[in-house]
Structures are given as structure tokens and as C-alpha cells.
Write a protein that holds these residues in place. Structure first.
Motif, mmCIF file in Angstrom:
data_model
loop_
_atom_site.group_PDB
_atom_site.id
_atom_site.type_symbol
_atom_site.label_atom_id
_atom_site.label_comp_id
_atom_site.label_asym_id
_atom_site.label_seq_id
_atom_site.Cartn_x
_atom_site.Cartn_y
_atom_site.Cartn_z
ATOM 1 N N UNK A 35 0.788 -1.231 0.000
ATOM 2 C CA UNK A 35 0.000 0.000 0.000
ATOM 3 C C UNK A 35 0.824 1.288 0.000
ATOM 4 N N UNK A 36 2.129 1.199 0.250
ATOM 5 C CA UNK A 36 2.954 2.405 0.188
ATOM 6 C C UNK A 36 4.427 2.023 0.055
ATOM 7 N N UNK A 37 5.265 3.030 -0.172
ATOM 8 C CA UNK A 37 6.688 2.784 -0.379
ATOM 9 C C UNK A 37 7.403 2.356 0.896
ATOM 10 N N UNK A 38 6.744 2.499 2.039
ATOM 11 C CA UNK A 38 7.333 2.009 3.291
ATOM 12 C C UNK A 38 7.227 0.490 3.392
ATOM 13 N N UNK A 39 6.498 -0.101 2.447
ATOM 14 C CA UNK A 39 6.396 -1.546 2.409
ATOM 15 C C UNK A 39 5.313 -2.099 3.308
ATOM 16 N N UNK B 58 9.209 1.952 -6.559
ATOM 17 C CA UNK B 58 8.781 0.546 -6.510
ATOM 18 C C UNK B 58 9.852 -0.321 -5.850
ATOM 19 N N UNK B 59 11.103 -0.063 -6.182
ATOM 20 C CA UNK B 59 12.202 -0.832 -5.596
ATOM 21 C C UNK B 59 12.239 -0.652 -4.086
ATOM 22 N N UNK B 60 12.076 0.583 -3.633
ATOM 23 C CA UNK B 60 12.091 0.860 -2.202
ATOM 24 C C UNK B 60 10.961 0.126 -1.496
ATOM 25 N N UNK C 43 11.529 -2.857 1.259
ATOM 26 C CA UNK C 43 11.002 -2.651 2.610
ATOM 27 C C UNK C 43 10.058 -3.772 3.026
ATOM 28 N N UNK C 44 9.202 -4.240 2.116
ATOM 29 C CA UNK C 44 8.283 -5.313 2.495
ATOM 30 C C UNK C 44 9.036 -6.617 2.681
ATOM 31 N N UNK C 45 10.060 -6.861 1.884
ATOM 32 C CA UNK C 45 10.869 -8.069 2.077
ATOM 33 C C UNK C 45 11.560 -8.025 3.442
ATOM 34 N N UNK C 46 12.160 -6.899 3.771
ATOM 35 C CA UNK C 46 12.898 -6.773 5.033
ATOM 36 C C UNK C 46 11.973 -6.810 6.241
ATOM 37 N N UNK C 47 10.694 -6.508 6.045
ATOM 38 C CA UNK C 47 9.760 -6.484 7.180
ATOM 39 C C UNK C 47 9.515 -7.865 7.761
ATOM 40 N N UNK C 48 9.750 -8.907 6.984
ATOM 41 C CA UNK C 48 9.510 -10.268 7.450
ATOM 42 C C UNK C 48 8.059 -10.693 7.413
ATOM 43 N N UNK C 49 7.179 -9.843 6.877
ATOM 44 C CA UNK C 49 5.750 -10.132 6.925
ATOM 45 C C UNK C 49 5.256 -11.019 5.790
#
Length: 247
Positions: free
Chosen positions: A78-82, A114-116, A120-126
Motif C-alpha cells: 500500500x505504500x513505499x514504506x512496504x 517501486x524498488x524501495x 522494505x516489504x521483504x525486510x519487514x519479514x511479513x
């Protein structure tokens, strides 16, 4: 390559699909699957169900029509913060969490944005996997994102619908490029029909052809067998599913 698991399928609950879970399971069996993930769209997608729908998947049987059922979701980035649109307490109730870009939820921007978001979503572990990355509307740095996916044990999806040209036009060449980078970096690959009608469940011929052409090692393809898929879930720290102990 033989593929016995389909990790991306929808029921009518998604709001723009047309079959029940039982119908999907029946066709999964007919199309040679041993396991499939049910991954309806999460609530930011127009017509999609509230997150309670996903929490309540605990009532689902583990086998339908003799095929193993994995309880999951295709969430929205939903956003660039992942961030994704499934609460953490709901994610913990599910076996399989995918995240994807969808134009109705995340307005396409530039490759850097998009890359960011993906990193971020990958690093979140979710999330366990990133869906249909071939979409040319969401360009990204293939090497950077897939390197993080490798590091964090997040699977990269090769999506059969994207390859067939019915949606996300322009994805085919990009899917081949993504698969090539994933092979080079040793990242895990998952395969999904993205079925929105029961007859499509388990239809993975275009993906199989791509994997063979790119010569992806079987060990990287978590959907080759149910055992490989369950091993990936354990690697992700997911609790063992007792009903699948005999698989």
C-alpha cells in the motif's frame, strides 16, 4: 518442470473471481495438483473481503477433493514504506502471505519508488512471496530486490496469467529476465496460476516452460513438490501443519 503446488488462486470472495473453494479444489485435483494455496485479495482491493475473512480460514479443512489446502492471502502493498493491508495478528493465523502491487491500491510511480517498497516489504519479514513482479507498470531494480529476497528467504513468483498475456500485458520478457536473475542469485521461486475461475487452478504450463528454458534448478522451485513447499514454510519459521505430516 513438474509443478505439484499452485500458490496463487482466488475464489468469488475476491470480488472479481467466479468459483468456490470446493470447485477450485476439485479442478486442482483434475489438473494434477497435490497442494494449492487459497489467496483471495485483501481488503484494499475493491470488492475484497474484510480481514476477518482471512482470520476465519482456521475453519477450513486441510484437504478438499484429496488435495492439500494452504490458507493464505494475496495482500496489497500500500505504500513505499512496504506496508501491507493485512493486520499482523491476522498474518500470524495464515500459512502463506503474498504481497503484490495492484494499480487500484498503489499508484504506479518510478522504478526507485517501486524498488524501495519491495525491499522494505521483504525486510519487514511479513510476507512469504512477492506476486506477479513482471508487471511493466511497476518497474524495479531486479538485482537489488531479488538479492534481498534471497537474503530474507522470500520467494519470487512467476505468474502463469502474466505469461499468457491475458493481463499485465508486457510481462513475458520481464518474467524471463526476473527468472534469470533469480537463478543467478539462488533465490527461491514460487509458481501461481493466479486463477480467477476454477478451471485455471493448476494450469501452470507457461510457467513450467519458462523454468525449463531458463534452466532453473529444481531446488530453487518451492512448488515442485509439496515437501519442498512445506520445507520452505519451515525455513520461513512457520509452525508445522500436523495434518500434512504424512505428505
Amino acid at each position: 518442470m513438474k509443478l505439484e503446488v499452485d500458490t496463487h488462486t482466488h475464489t468469488y470472495a475476491s470480488g472479481h473471481a467466479y468459483s468456490t473453494l470446493s470447485e477450485n479444489a476439485l479442478h486442482a485435483k483434475q489438473n494434477g495438483l497435490k497442494m494449492f494455496c487459497t489467496t483471495d485479495h485483501s481488503e484494499s482491493m475493491p470488492g475484497a473481503p474484510h480481514h476477518w475473512f482471512f482470520s476465519n480460514q482456521k475453519i477450513l479443512p486441510r484437504f478438499l477433493s484429496g488435495v492439500a489446502v494452504i490458507r493464505g492471502v494475496e495482500s496489497n502493498i500500500i505504500n513505499a514504506r512496504g506496508q501491507i493491508d493485512i493486520p499482523l495478528h491476522v498474518q500470524q493465523d495464515l500459512d502463506w502471505v503474498m504481497a503484490s502491487f495492484h494499480e487500484h491500491v498503489f499508484k504506479p510511480g518510478n522504478s526507485k519508488k517501486h524498488t524501495r517498497a519491495l525491499i522494505n516489504i521483504i525486510k519487514s519479514g511479513q510476507v512469504d512471496a512477492i506476486g506477479h513482479l513482471g508487471n511493466p507498470n511497476f518497474d524495479f531494480d531486479f538485482h537489488s530486490v531479488i538479492a534481498y529476497a534471497k537474503e530474507y528467504n522470500v520467494a519470487i513468483e512467476i505468474n502463469n496469467t502474466s505469461l499468457k498475456g491475458g493481463s499485465r500485458v508486457g510481462s513475458t520478457a520481464r518474467c524471463y529476465q526476473i527468472a534469470t536473475v533469480a537463478k543467478e542469485l539462488g533465490a527461491f521461486i514460487t509458481t501461481g496460476s493466479d486463477a480467477h475461475f476454477c478451471q485455471q487452478v493448476g494450469k501452470l504450463e507457461s510457467v513450467s516452460e519458462l523454468l525449463d528454458k531458463v534452466e532453473i534448478p529444481v531446488r530453487q522451485v518451492i512448488t515442485h513438490t509439496p515437501l519442498q513447499f512445506l520445507a520452505f514454510l519451515r525455513l520461513r519459521g512457520k509452525p508445522a501443519i500436523a495434518e500434512f505430516a504424512a505428505l
